[in-house]
Design a protein around this motif. Structure first.
Motif, PDB file in Angstrom:
ATOM      1  N   TYR A  78       0.848  -1.197   0.000  1.00  0.00           N
ATOM      2  CA  TYR A  78       0.000   0.000   0.000  1.00  0.00           C
ATOM      3  C   TYR A  78       0.883   1.246   0.000  1.00  0.00           C
ATOM      4  O   TYR A  78       1.961   1.252   0.601  1.00  0.00           O
ATOM      5  CB  TYR A  78      -0.895   0.009   1.240  1.00  0.00           C
ATOM      6  CG  TYR A  78      -1.889  -1.137   1.283  1.00  0.00           C
ATOM      7  CD1 TYR A  78      -3.231  -0.940   1.000  1.00  0.00           C
ATOM      8  CD2 TYR A  78      -1.463  -2.427   1.599  1.00  0.00           C
ATOM      9  CE1 TYR A  78      -4.135  -1.990   1.035  1.00  0.00           C
ATOM     10  CE2 TYR A  78      -2.356  -3.486   1.635  1.00  0.00           C
ATOM     11  CZ  TYR A  78      -3.693  -3.263   1.356  1.00  0.00           C
ATOM     12  OH  TYR A  78      -4.577  -4.308   1.383  1.00  0.00           O
ATOM     13  N   TYR A  79       0.390   2.276  -0.674  1.00  0.00           N
ATOM     14  CA  TYR A  79       1.099   3.554  -0.679  1.00  0.00           C
ATOM     15  C   TYR A  79       0.111   4.650  -0.304  1.00  0.00           C
ATOM     16  O   TYR A  79      -0.893   4.855  -0.984  1.00  0.00           O
ATOM     17  CB  TYR A  79       1.701   3.841  -2.045  1.00  0.00           C
ATOM     18  CG  TYR A  79       2.487   5.140  -2.103  1.00  0.00           C
ATOM     19  CD1 TYR A  79       3.569   5.356  -1.256  1.00  0.00           C
ATOM     20  CD2 TYR A  79       2.138   6.151  -2.990  1.00  0.00           C
ATOM     21  CE1 TYR A  79       4.295   6.540  -1.295  1.00  0.00           C
ATOM     22  CE2 TYR A  79       2.860   7.338  -3.050  1.00  0.00           C
ATOM     23  CZ  TYR A  79       3.933   7.525  -2.196  1.00  0.00           C
ATOM     24  OH  TYR A  79       4.647   8.705  -2.235  1.00  0.00           O
ATOM     25  N   MET A  80       0.376   5.296   0.823  1.00  0.00           N
ATOM     26  CA  MET A  80      -0.512   6.326   1.343  1.00  0.00           C
ATOM     27  C   MET A  80      -1.948   5.817   1.437  1.00  0.00           C
ATOM     28  O   MET A  80      -2.903   6.511   1.120  1.00  0.00           O
ATOM     29  CB  MET A  80      -0.429   7.597   0.498  1.00  0.00           C
ATOM     30  CG  MET A  80       0.920   8.266   0.554  1.00  0.00           C
ATOM     31  SD  MET A  80       0.920   9.935  -0.154  1.00  0.00           S
ATOM     32  CE  MET A  80       2.554  10.480   0.353  1.00  0.00           C
ATOM     33  N   GLY A  81      -2.071   4.580   1.875  1.00  0.00           N
ATOM     34  CA  GLY A  81      -3.379   3.979   2.070  1.00  0.00           C
ATOM     35  C   GLY A  81      -3.977   3.317   0.855  1.00  0.00           C
ATOM     36  O   GLY A  81      -4.992   2.633   0.953  1.00  0.00           O
ATOM     37  N   ARG A  82      -3.361   3.489  -0.309  1.00  0.00           N
ATOM     38  CA  ARG A  82      -3.891   2.930  -1.556  1.00  0.00           C
ATOM     39  C   ARG A  82      -3.192   1.618  -1.879  1.00  0.00           C
ATOM     40  O   ARG A  82      -1.969   1.560  -1.943  1.00  0.00           O
ATOM     41  CB  ARG A  82      -3.668   3.924  -2.711  1.00  0.00           C
ATOM     42  CG  ARG A  82      -4.009   3.366  -4.086  1.00  0.00           C
ATOM     43  CD  ARG A  82      -3.692   4.367  -5.178  1.00  0.00           C
ATOM     44  NE  ARG A  82      -2.274   4.693  -5.274  1.00  0.00           N
ATOM     45  CZ  ARG A  82      -1.370   3.973  -5.930  1.00  0.00           C
ATOM     46  NH1 ARG A  82      -1.726   2.862  -6.545  1.00  0.00           N
ATOM     47  NH2 ARG A  82      -0.099   4.363  -5.986  1.00  0.00           N
ATOM     48  N   GLN A  83      -3.969   0.565  -2.099  1.00  0.00           N
ATOM     49  CA  GLN A  83      -3.371  -0.703  -2.483  1.00  0.00           C
ATOM     50  C   GLN A  83      -2.911  -0.639  -3.939  1.00  0.00           C
ATOM     51  O   GLN A  83      -3.643  -0.192  -4.823  1.00  0.00           O
ATOM     52  CB  GLN A  83      -4.358  -1.851  -2.315  1.00  0.00           C
ATOM     53  CG  GLN A  83      -3.720  -3.219  -2.553  1.00  0.00           C
ATOM     54  CD  GLN A  83      -4.689  -4.366  -2.354  1.00  0.00           C
ATOM     55  OE1 GLN A  83      -5.871  -4.167  -2.088  1.00  0.00           O
ATOM     56  NE2 GLN A  83      -4.198  -5.585  -2.482  1.00  0.00           N
ATOM     57  N   ILE A  84      -1.689  -1.090  -4.175  1.00  0.00           N
ATOM     58  CA  ILE A  84      -1.104  -1.079  -5.516  1.00  0.00           C
ATOM     59  C   ILE A  84      -1.611  -2.288  -6.297  1.00  0.00           C
ATOM     60  O   ILE A  84      -1.666  -3.404  -5.779  1.00  0.00           O
ATOM     61  CB  ILE A  84       0.431  -1.082  -5.431  1.00  0.00           C
ATOM     62  CG1 ILE A  84       0.911   0.200  -4.733  1.00  0.00           C
ATOM     63  CG2 ILE A  84       1.064  -1.221  -6.811  1.00  0.00           C
ATOM     64  CD1 ILE A  84       2.383   0.183  -4.354  1.00  0.00           C
TER      65      ILE A  84
END
Length: 259
Positions: free
Chosen positions: A65-71
């Motif tokens: 996850y990046y800044m809460g967003r799943q890649i």
């Protein structure tokens, strides 16, 4: 309905097993939940790197996850035919997208995640005194790009082998970086973002095109969509600010960022 749905072919075997129309579509209630979740998340400061490892909420993602967003998983070269589908121009209004880029004849453009070169070879004649750097990490995509470049005699197209952390662009020389439905699949969005920023000329622009997470009627799985708020957070983290946007495409945001 099928012609309106993006079909992703993830590289992992598990992703391939899960592939299908149902894996990409979402219910209307999911879109509403996304908006509420992102409103709450906006008030939470990310850690210094923004990365987190945990179990995937969506099996079409990589568990990172990046800044809460799943890649999301990267679309493999096996899905190349989808990129060049005959109804893409109508579905995405790609002519409007190209006009909105406002390219100048001498511009140096980087098409990152170029794939088979759908946009690469549409931009090539628009920058006759410039060049298009067609970046991809998959050898099969690069082979396709080289073959089409030779076939069309597109001498201003230069295929570039990138990595998951660096698109390998010349520092300070790129007037426009185009990312069409690719950024959300970057394994290392922070590192890639920093490398892209370094490649931009003083007035260079990043054009980010992503399916609208705010619109529950866009029939794409949440993991393959982004909101404006999320995009702004992630670009701000690498020193880019939103300077313009186009919200008249059928399903996608077109967001412009600069230093």
């Amino acid at each position: 309905m099928v012609n309106q749905i993006r079909l992703f072919l993830p590289i992992s075997a598990l992703g391939v097993l899960l592939l299908g129309i149902g894996a990409c579509t979402q219910s209307l209630s999911e879109g509403t939940a996304v908006q509420l979740t992102e409103q709450r998340r906006a008030n939470i400061a990310p850690d210094t790197s923004g990365y987190e490892r945990r179990a995937p909420q969506d099996m079409n993602g990589i568990g990172k996850y990046y800044m809460g967003r799943q890649i999301a998983h990267v679309m493999g070269h096996e899905g190349a035919s989808w990129l060049d589908r005959s109804d893409r121009a109508r579905e995405e209004d790609t002519d409007q997208l190209l006009r909105a880029l406002k390219l100048k004849p001498s511009d140096v453009v980087a098409d990152i995640g170029a794939g088979t070169g759908y946009f690469t070879f549409k931009m090539s004649p628009l920058v006759p005194q410039g060049k298009v750097l067609a970046v991809d990490i998959q050898p099969e995509m690069l082979a396709s790009l080289r073959a089409t470049t030779a076939k069309l005699g597109a001498n201003n197209v230069i295929p570039v082998r990138g990595t998951t952390q660096n698109p390998n662009l010349p520092a300070g020389q790129v007037d426009l970086v185009l990312l069409v439905d690719a950024y959300h699949e970057f394994d290392y969005p922070r590192e890639m973002g920093r490398a892209i920023r370094q490649a931009l000329s003083p007035d260079g622009r990043l054009a980010l095109v992503e399916y609208r997470a705010e619109d529950p009627n866009v029939p794409i799985k949440r993991i393959h969509k982004m909101s404006v708020a999320q995009a702004r957070r992630e670009m701000a983290a690498i020193g880019l600010r939103l300077t313009d946007s186009v919200e008249t495409l059928p399903q996608q945001h077109l967001l412009f960022f600069q230093k």
